[in-house]
Scaffold this motif. Structure first.
Motif, short mmCIF file in Angstrom:
data_model
loop_
_atom_site.label_atom_id
_atom_site.label_comp_id
_atom_site.label_asym_id
_atom_site.label_seq_id
_atom_site.Cartn_x
_atom_site.Cartn_y
_atom_site.Cartn_z
N ALA A 155 0.73 -1.09 0.09
CA ALA A 155 -0.13 0.14 -0.04
C ALA A 155 0.89 1.39 -0.02
O ALA A 155 0.45 2.20 -0.56
N VAL A 156 1.76 1.26 0.70
CA VAL A 156 2.96 2.40 0.80
C VAL A 156 3.34 2.39 -0.62
O VAL A 156 3.66 3.54 -1.23
N ALA A 157 3.71 1.56 -1.40
CA ALA A 157 4.39 1.75 -2.75
C ALA A 157 3.48 2.11 -3.76
O ALA A 157 3.68 3.06 -4.36
N PHE A 158 2.14 1.65 -3.50
CA PHE A 158 1.02 2.34 -4.46
C PHE A 158 0.79 3.85 -4.11
O PHE A 158 0.50 4.52 -5.31
N ASP A 159 0.72 4.43 -2.86
CA ASP A 159 0.42 5.72 -2.80
C ASP A 159 1.63 6.48 -3.03
O ASP A 159 1.23 7.62 -3.72
N ALA A 160 2.91 5.96 -3.29
CA ALA A 160 4.04 6.87 -3.66
C ALA A 160 3.90 7.04 -5.11
O ALA A 160 4.16 7.89 -5.60
N VAL A 161 3.68 5.96 -5.97
CA VAL A 161 3.54 5.93 -7.43
C VAL A 161 2.30 6.94 -7.77
O VAL A 161 2.38 7.90 -8.66
N GLU A 162 1.10 6.70 -7.16
CA GLU A 162 -0.09 7.62 -7.20
C GLU A 162 0.36 9.27 -6.82
O GLU A 162 -0.21 10.09 -7.54
#
Length: 483
Positions: A348-355
């Motif tokens: 989830a942290v990785a996904f938020d960083a990409v967004e």
């Protein structure tokens, strides 16, 4: 850097030269001649400097042949007459008394005085010196013919005789060596020799064992040895310098094939993604203690200085202090960090960083993940989940160069688990053996992308195979001059 590999390569050249010279002496096929003996590391730059030397010689000849503009017509005619009349004697005197060619007086002599000096006949003392030099020269060239190449001392081994004599000369040559050339004599063969398998088999077996001891992977050591053998066997040898040169290029070509793995650089991919209006997403994997988090800080700083805007994802939510550590690096270099609470879902942290990067128009996302052993199945599955969610453009394995074969084996396991795209080796500046740097890309067929060469944020460099070759096959002062 990589001093151990340098020594192994140069010793291979020395052993082959010794083998051929010993055999030639037993065959009464060896003679000593004057000339400069080149070191193993001198051949790469020797050929580059030859044109400059030729230019200097041409300039010297032109300067000596052309009359000065200030001379009168009468002086020019006299000079031409002197050249025709004294040409042979003038050049032989210049050759024999090269060191005395420069005038010692502090005051400059005029052109007329110089002309008179050239016209003077050689003195009796000079004639005696020339005769003595000719006698010494004749004695030098006939020495091997008269003695048949046999040792001076009765009962002394031939191998010891030749190599001890050469070593004595090398000691004096060290102080006068120029560009890797020594003033000691070299050996030539009366009848041309051919390198055969029997000459190289034992020597290359020793090289293979030494490479394995230097943390070079088995398949890499075998490939290097086979390539060198193929390049050397059948070569025609006229003098000892030829042996060193052929061995140098055989080893260099073998290593170049090993380390030059094709692939796009991270910077090239970043430019392509930027043109598409998308961020480049990079996921970093590896075990604890290899410098993965510090490397992310270095890369953020590297691309920030190139004009890009990175963002870091703190996806190592398992290890105590990991979030604080990566936050510390982000603050130091001045980039945004996306983080959640400890124990939260790292995907989830990785996904938020990409967004966040897409929304803010940032070009680069650097995802830190928890260090894990390649044998830990549960953690490896978690890492696969991060990859599925964040859809990284690059998955980079971060390995410690000084761990040698361990780093190569870790990269192999990670590649089998999640298919990595490239490698970053840390602590390359402290790696004297060079085994991992030589092996890791070849073993997994993926390129090395960066090297960590120090502890500061600026101590990282994009990997260049030619730079690596220079490190392995050039002397330290030359590499430093080129850097």
């Amino acid at each position: 850097m990589f001093e151990s590999l340098k020594k192994k390569f140069s010793r291979t050249s020395e052993k082959l030269e010794e083998e051929l010279i010993e055999e030639a002496e037993e065959e009464d096929n060896l003679q000593e001649e004057s000339g400069s003996r080149f070191s193993f590391f001198s051949f790469g730059r020797k050929k580059e400097k030859e044109p400059e030397e030729e230019d200097d010689e041409n300039l010297l000849v032109e300067a000596e042949e052309e009359p000065l503009e200030e001379e009168t017509e009468e002086v020019r005619e006299e000079a031409e007459e002197v050249k025709e009349k004294k040409k042979s004697r003038f050049w032989s005197r210049s050759k024999d008394k090269d060191d005395e060619a420069e005038p010692q007086d502090e005051e400059e002599e005029d052109d007329e005085d110089l002309l008179v000096e050239v016209e003077d006949e050689p003195s009796q003392e000079e004639t005696e010196e020339n005769d003595e030099a000719e006698e010494k020269k004749s004695h030098f060239w006939s020495r091997n013919k008269d003695k048949g190449g046999e040792p001076k001392e009765e009962g002394e081994e031939k191998k010891s005789h030749f190599w001890n004599r050469n070593k004595d000369k090398d000691k004096d040559a060290e102080d006068v060596s120029v560009d890797g050339e020594a003033s000691g004599g070299i050996f030539s063969f009366v009848r041309e020799k051919t390198i055969q398998e029997k000459h190289v088999d034992d020597i290359l077996f020793e090289l293979e064992m030494e490479l394995l001891q230097g943390d070079v992977a088995m398949e890499v050591a075998t490939e290097v040895v086979e390539s060198v053998k193929q390049n050397l066997v059948g070569k025609k040898i006229k003098r000892s310098n030829d042996i060193t040169e052929y061995t140098y290029y055989a080893l260099r070509d073998a290593v170049e094939e090993i380390i030059d793995i094709p692939g796009k650089s991270m910077t090239e991919m970043l430019e392509e993604k930027k043109a598409q209006g998308e961020p480049l997403v990079v996921m970093f994997v590896g075990i604890n203690g290899t410098g993965k988090t510090t490397t992310i800080g270095k890369l953020a700083n590297y691309y920030l200085k190139m004009g890009y805007t990175p963002v870091i994802a703190a996806s190592d939510t398992f290890r105590a202090g990991a979030i604080e550590q990566v936050t510390h690096h982000a603050d130091n270099v001045g980039v945004k960090i996306i983080k959640h609470q400890k124990g939260s879902d790292p995907a989830a942290v990785a996904f938020d960083a990409v967004e966040h990067a897409r929304a803010q128009g940032k070009e680069l996302v650097l995802i830190d993940t928890a260090g894990r052993m390649q044998t830990n199945t549960n953690l490896m599955d978690e890492m696969k989940k991060i990859k599925r969610v964040s859809k990284p453009d690059l998955v980079i394995f971060v390995g410690d160069a000084i761990t040698g074969n361990d780093a190569t084996e870790q990269a192999r396991k990670f590649n089998e688990a999640i298919d990595i795209d490239g490698v970053i080796l840390t602590k390359a500046d402290a790696d004297s053996k060079g085994g991992a740097s030589l092996s890791i890309g070849y073993v997994i067929k993926k390129p090395i992308m960066f090297l960590g060469v120090g502890q500061g944020y600026d101590d990282i460099m994009e990997y260049d195979p030619q730079w690596m070759l220079n490190q392995l096959f050039s002397e330290d002062d030359e590499v430093a001059a080129e850097a």
